[in-house]
Enzyme design. Structure first.
Site, mmCIF file in Angstrom:
data_model
loop_
_atom_site.group_PDB
_atom_site.id
_atom_site.type_symbol
_atom_site.label_atom_id
_atom_site.label_comp_id
_atom_site.label_asym_id
_atom_site.label_seq_id
_atom_site.Cartn_x
_atom_site.Cartn_y
_atom_site.Cartn_z
ATOM 1 N N SER A 256 -1.719 7.391 0.645
ATOM 2 C CA SER A 256 -0.485 7.695 -0.075
ATOM 3 C C SER A 256 -0.603 9.053 -0.763
ATOM 4 C CB SER A 256 -0.175 6.563 -1.064
ATOM 5 O OG SER A 256 1.144 6.676 -1.555
ATOM 6 N N ASP B 41 6.944 0.380 5.946
ATOM 7 C CA ASP B 41 6.620 1.006 4.666
ATOM 8 C C ASP B 41 7.920 1.407 3.969
ATOM 9 O OD1 ASP B 41 5.736 2.644 2.567
ATOM 10 O OD2 ASP B 41 4.072 3.471 3.738
ATOM 11 N N HIS C 141 3.356 -0.505 3.024
ATOM 12 C CA HIS C 141 2.689 0.621 2.380
ATOM 13 C C HIS C 141 1.245 0.319 1.995
ATOM 14 C CE1 HIS C 141 2.488 4.470 0.428
ATOM 15 N NE2 HIS C 141 2.120 3.932 -0.718
#
Length: 247
Positions: free
Chosen positions: A100, A197, A227
């Protein structure tokens, strides 16, 4: 394994865990408001131990066991933490695995010290998210609140408390964008992205794939992965991806 601390001249103290092993080593770069004890970091630690591969993970300032308050930090601060950790705690080229926001950190490292990067793996990488996914999606009221109060609160899917987004986070993010200027990546890059996601849309991975200047760059889309990217199948894919880059 207990944390060790990297005490820096300006007063920052970064908590880290380092495993000895052969090189190139692996460095895990965590996400926004996450720490080094998450599922993906633990999985990579175990994988590297089995492979006798050097491994480093750490907490940015304001995260986990490191010094500082989260709301005082911004993208440039955390990128500096990453640079200091890699410089002080690793030797030679590393495989950077960024999750991320960690994907953004990995790309900033790649711009600043490309000679220290053997390869890069982005897991739901989120470059430029403060501009594109925060500021870009704020309504007029949220932008006004950010300007007047210096902060705005956003609901979180991962915690009971809302995310507090500061004006400094947005403004500092603009000084560290990587998708607006040329982005040479002179090493192999692998992007792993879930199609389900809802935090980092798959279009971000496609944009990064199209934008970067890289001769060996591949994107793997995992149908139904979210995610967190932490199912057994996703974790296995992370390990196999790193192994392929080290083969």
């Amino acid at each position: 394994m207990t944390e060790t601390r990297l005490d820096l001249p300006d007063g920052r103290s970064l908590a880290y865990r380092r495993q000895p092993g052969r090189g190139p080593g692996v460095v895990f770069l965590g996400g926004f408001r996450s720490d080094m004890t998450g599922t993906k970091a633990e999985h990579l630690a175990a994988w590297c131990a089995t492979e006798r591969r050097a491994f480093l993970r750490f907490d940015y300032t304001g995260h986990g066991a490191s010094s500082g308050a989260f709301l005082d930090g911004a993208i440039g601060d955390w990128a500096r933490d990453a640079l200091d950790a890699v410089t002080a705690l690793t030797e030679g080229p590393q495989v950077l695995v960024g999750s991320s926001m960690g994907g953004w950190m990995a790309l900033l490292l790649a711009k600043r010290v490309p000679e220290r990067v053997h390869a890069l793996v982005g897991i739901a990488a989120a470059p430029d998210f403060t501009e594109d996914s925060m500021w870009g999606e704020f309504d007029a009221g949220q932008r006004a609140a950010l300007a007047s109060a210096g902060r705005v609160e956003l609901p979180s899917d991962y915690a009971d408390e809302p995310y507090v987004i500061t004006r400094r986070l947005i403004e500092d993010g603009r000084a560290n964008l990587v998708l607006r200027d040329p982005l040479p990546l002179p090493f192999p890059v692998r992007l792993l992205q879930g199609t389900a996601d809802t935090d980092v849309d798959p279009s971000v991975a496609l944009r990064l794939l199209a934008h970067a200047e890289c001769a060996d760059m591949r994107l793997t889309l995992v149908k139904g992965a979210d995610h967190r990217f932490s199912t057994p199948e996703c974790l296995d894919l992370i390990g196999k991806t790193v192994a392929g880059l080290l083969a």
